[in-house]
Write an enzyme that holds these catalytic residues in place. Sequence first.
Site, short mmCIF file in Angstrom:
data_model
loop_
_atom_site.label_atom_id
_atom_site.label_comp_id
_atom_site.label_asym_id
_atom_site.label_seq_id
_atom_site.Cartn_x
_atom_site.Cartn_y
_atom_site.Cartn_z
CG HIS A 82 -12.06 30.81 6.58
ND1 HIS A 82 -11.80 29.94 5.56
CD2 HIS A 82 -11.64 30.22 7.71
CE1 HIS A 82 -11.22 28.86 6.06
NE2 HIS A 82 -11.11 28.99 7.37
CG ASP A 161 -3.48 25.95 5.96
OD1 ASP A 161 -3.30 26.04 7.18
OD2 ASP A 161 -4.57 25.66 5.45
NE ARG A 168 -2.68 24.49 13.74
CZ ARG A 168 -3.66 25.21 13.23
NH1 ARG A 168 -3.77 25.37 11.92
NH2 ARG A 168 -4.53 25.81 14.00
CB SER A 183 -4.22 27.95 9.53
OG SER A 183 -5.17 27.17 8.88
CE LYS A 187 -7.35 27.61 5.28
NZ LYS A 187 -7.33 26.57 6.28
N1 URA Z 1 -9.77 26.98 10.27
C1 URA Z 1 -8.64 27.00 9.53
O1 URA Z 1 -8.69 27.13 8.31
N2 URA Z 1 -7.48 26.89 10.16
C2 URA Z 1 -7.38 26.75 11.49
O2 URA Z 1 -6.29 26.68 11.99
C3 URA Z 1 -8.56 26.73 12.26
C4 URA Z 1 -9.75 26.84 11.62
#
Ligand code: URA
Length: 449
Positions: A82, A161, A168, A183, A187
Amino acid sequence: MNTYDLIMKKRNGEILDKEEIIYLVEGYTNGTIPDYQMSAFLMSVYFQGMNAEETTNLTMAMADSGDRLDLSGINGRKVDKHSTGGVGDKTSLIVGPILASLGVPVAKMSGRGLGHTGGTIDKLEGIPGFQTSISEEAFIKQVNDVGLAIVGQTANLAPADKKIYALRDVTATVDNISLIAASIMSKKLAAGADGIVLDVKTGSGAFMKTLKDSKKLAEAMCEIGYMSGRDMTAVITDMNEPLGNCVGNVLEVIEAVECLKGNGESRLMEVCRELAANMLVIAGKVDTIDSAYPLVSDAIETGKAYEKMKEFVTAQGGDASYLDDITKFPQTAYERVVTGGELLDLCEETKGLDTGYLVSCDNEEIGMASLLLGGGRRTKDEVIDLSVGIRLNKHLGDSISRDEEMATLYANDEDRLKEALDRFLKAYKVSTSAIDKKSVIYDTITRMK
Ligand code: URA
């Protein structure tokens, strides 16, 4: 407990306990807490911050807001990756096929663009027919059959999220360490992989602008993952200019294809190599990172990774013939070339000169230029134009000359093009003195059993 009191508590800089955080996350997810109260709460967190315990509690509450994916039906150790978000960051499109071609299963849930940054799901939707929403059974079957599947976050995976992320994005509360850590990790924990490699971006185009904050974010996420039994590595990488040559959804798919065919831009390939090598280590495929690099190079040089990309695209309903023949992708109505002279004349020091050096870039502005072209969202429901974007011929540290083509902006709307061009031109600084090229990899943090 009531929402007003909790907003005030955080606004005044006090610490929220686990039950209070769960109350807010559950309430917002099930709709009893409205957008305006959650926005106020997020803004309070933005200014007052959260300590490590609050951040972990927020992550767990968000991970528990929906189902957790069961990946036990997939053979082998599952490794996820990620990125914290950047401009021109198409690494998942390159790293995923590399890993899968080396026999490491990649079951990936990805996001859409957020603020000035792009998202893998938007990019993949640029391939005609590509389905980013498939059933859990089909997802698992595809990973077992092909080795790679990339889908959007399903409605019931960390739904908190999903809602908070969209809010956000439009309330200027993205760039906060606790909110980003919660966040991403909510996930990732809900998505069930055994190990996770994080690409933590740092610089003017990242949510974390300084190396110090990026390290804090990387450490926070590694700690949360480790405490939840995951093997974690975070690679901190440069985002002071776009990664690679292209910014924009279809343009980035095309660039990923170029990379998998062995023609990738050097900084982009360095990041991909580093992420892929770390994923191979976490997957248990190799013992040391040094033995991972040759495998990664081999996957590209033999064409195995590119073949895997086509297999993956086809399995997910996409028309892989577009990858073999990129001229099939729709062309934009306008192509505006930016010459070196335009940049030289905008900087006092180089006005009227024939040559200079690119010395700095406000990369968030490049992301904004792409967004203004139509490649990103200004409101959470805006439909984006997948074909627009920017192709760069030059990078920081390069020399530029007056008649040279520095970049091309691709647009479908003249007014948007004007606005984006203005932002793009102002993003760069040119000087008569050269600068050293910056390293693209800054640091690596590992937390493994
Ligand atoms: N990527 C994400 O999944 N969440 C964030 O808050 C910022 C970048």
